[in-house]
Motif scaffolding. Sequence first.
Motif, PDB file in Angstrom:
ATOM      1  N   ALA A  22       0.831  -1.209   0.000  1.00 25.75           N
ATOM      2  CA  ALA A  22       0.000   0.000   0.000  1.00 25.75           C
ATOM      3  C   ALA A  22       0.868   1.262   0.000  1.00 25.75           C
ATOM      4  O   ALA A  22       0.553   2.245  -0.684  1.00 25.75           O
ATOM      5  CB  ALA A  22      -0.928  -0.003   1.212  1.00 25.75           C
ATOM      6  N   GLU A  23       1.947   1.240   0.738  1.00 26.77           N
ATOM      7  CA  GLU A  23       2.856   2.400   0.781  1.00 26.77           C
ATOM      8  C   GLU A  23       3.554   2.590  -0.563  1.00 26.77           C
ATOM      9  O   GLU A  23       3.735   3.709  -1.035  1.00 26.77           O
ATOM     10  CB  GLU A  23       3.877   2.211   1.901  1.00 26.77           C
ATOM     11  N   VAL A  24       3.948   1.493  -1.198  1.00 26.92           N
ATOM     12  CA  VAL A  24       4.573   1.578  -2.525  1.00 26.92           C
ATOM     13  C   VAL A  24       3.581   2.192  -3.509  1.00 26.92           C
ATOM     14  O   VAL A  24       3.940   3.068  -4.293  1.00 26.92           O
ATOM     15  CB  VAL A  24       5.042   0.179  -3.002  1.00 26.92           C
ATOM     16  N   ALA A  25       2.328   1.755  -3.456  1.00 24.85           N
ATOM     17  CA  ALA A  25       1.299   2.293  -4.355  1.00 24.85           C
ATOM     18  C   ALA A  25       1.124   3.790  -4.119  1.00 24.85           C
ATOM     19  O   ALA A  25       1.032   4.570  -5.066  1.00 24.85           O
ATOM     20  CB  ALA A  25      -0.023   1.563  -4.137  1.00 24.85           C
ATOM     21  N   ARG A  26       1.093   4.186  -2.850  1.00 26.48           N
ATOM     22  CA  ARG A  26       0.934   5.607  -2.531  1.00 26.48           C
ATOM     23  C   ARG A  26       2.133   6.415  -3.033  1.00 26.48           C
ATOM     24  O   ARG A  26       1.974   7.462  -3.648  1.00 26.48           O
ATOM     25  CB  ARG A  26       0.777   5.789  -1.020  1.00 26.48           C
ATOM     26  N   LEU A  27       3.331   5.892  -2.820  1.00 23.05           N
ATOM     27  CA  LEU A  27       4.538   6.599  -3.254  1.00 23.05           C
ATOM     28  C   LEU A  27       4.620   6.730  -4.777  1.00 23.05           C
ATOM     29  O   LEU A  27       5.078   7.744  -5.292  1.00 23.05           O
ATOM     30  CB  LEU A  27       5.793   5.881  -2.753  1.00 23.05           C
ATOM     31  N   MET A  28       4.174   5.689  -5.468  1.00 24.86           N
ATOM     32  CA  MET A  28       4.278   5.698  -6.927  1.00 24.86           C
ATOM     33  C   MET A  28       3.046   6.300  -7.601  1.00 24.86           C
ATOM     34  O   MET A  28       3.040   6.465  -8.815  1.00 24.86           O
ATOM     35  CB  MET A  28       4.532   4.280  -7.434  1.00 24.86           C
TER      36      MET A  28
END
Length: 169
Positions: free
Chosen positions: A128-134
């Motif tokens: 979820a954090e990767v999705a938010r960052l990207m």
Amino acid sequence: MRQDGEERFREFVTSRWQALLRTACLLTGDDDRAEDLLQVALVRVHRRWNRIDDPELYVRRVVINLNNSWWRRRRVQEQLMGVVPDTPGAEPQEALAVRDELWRAVLALPPRMRAVLVLRYFEDLPEAEVARLMGCSLGSVKSQASRGLDRLRGVLGREAREADLARRV
């Protein structure tokens, strides 16, 4: 906690201990760790006892979550030995060669796929954090990670087979 709540908690633990411990054992595969896990879970449940509707379900959920957290945190499992092994470990040059091979394969990936793999597995960020960052969807992160790992397996597997054939010749 009120006296009646304390008594109900004791009765619950006494009556359900074996079943809950069996669940913890099946999750951990280790009797000692299962008992520790269940005890920590019951301490957490005790704090909220008067607000819990279904204690059995709640305790099982806490046990599962605690086990998942432990599993995620575990990096290297220690292996105790009675004697020091006679065979030396891998040569440092071999480890460097494997690392270089891996990084060449990672650098050959498309930038977005590479970014997902680096953030997810090297930086150890949740999906979820990767999705938010990207700035993309969770599904996109999952598919990019899956495809990237498949490509790395293919490249590294092919190179290993080629090196094995070269050694045989």
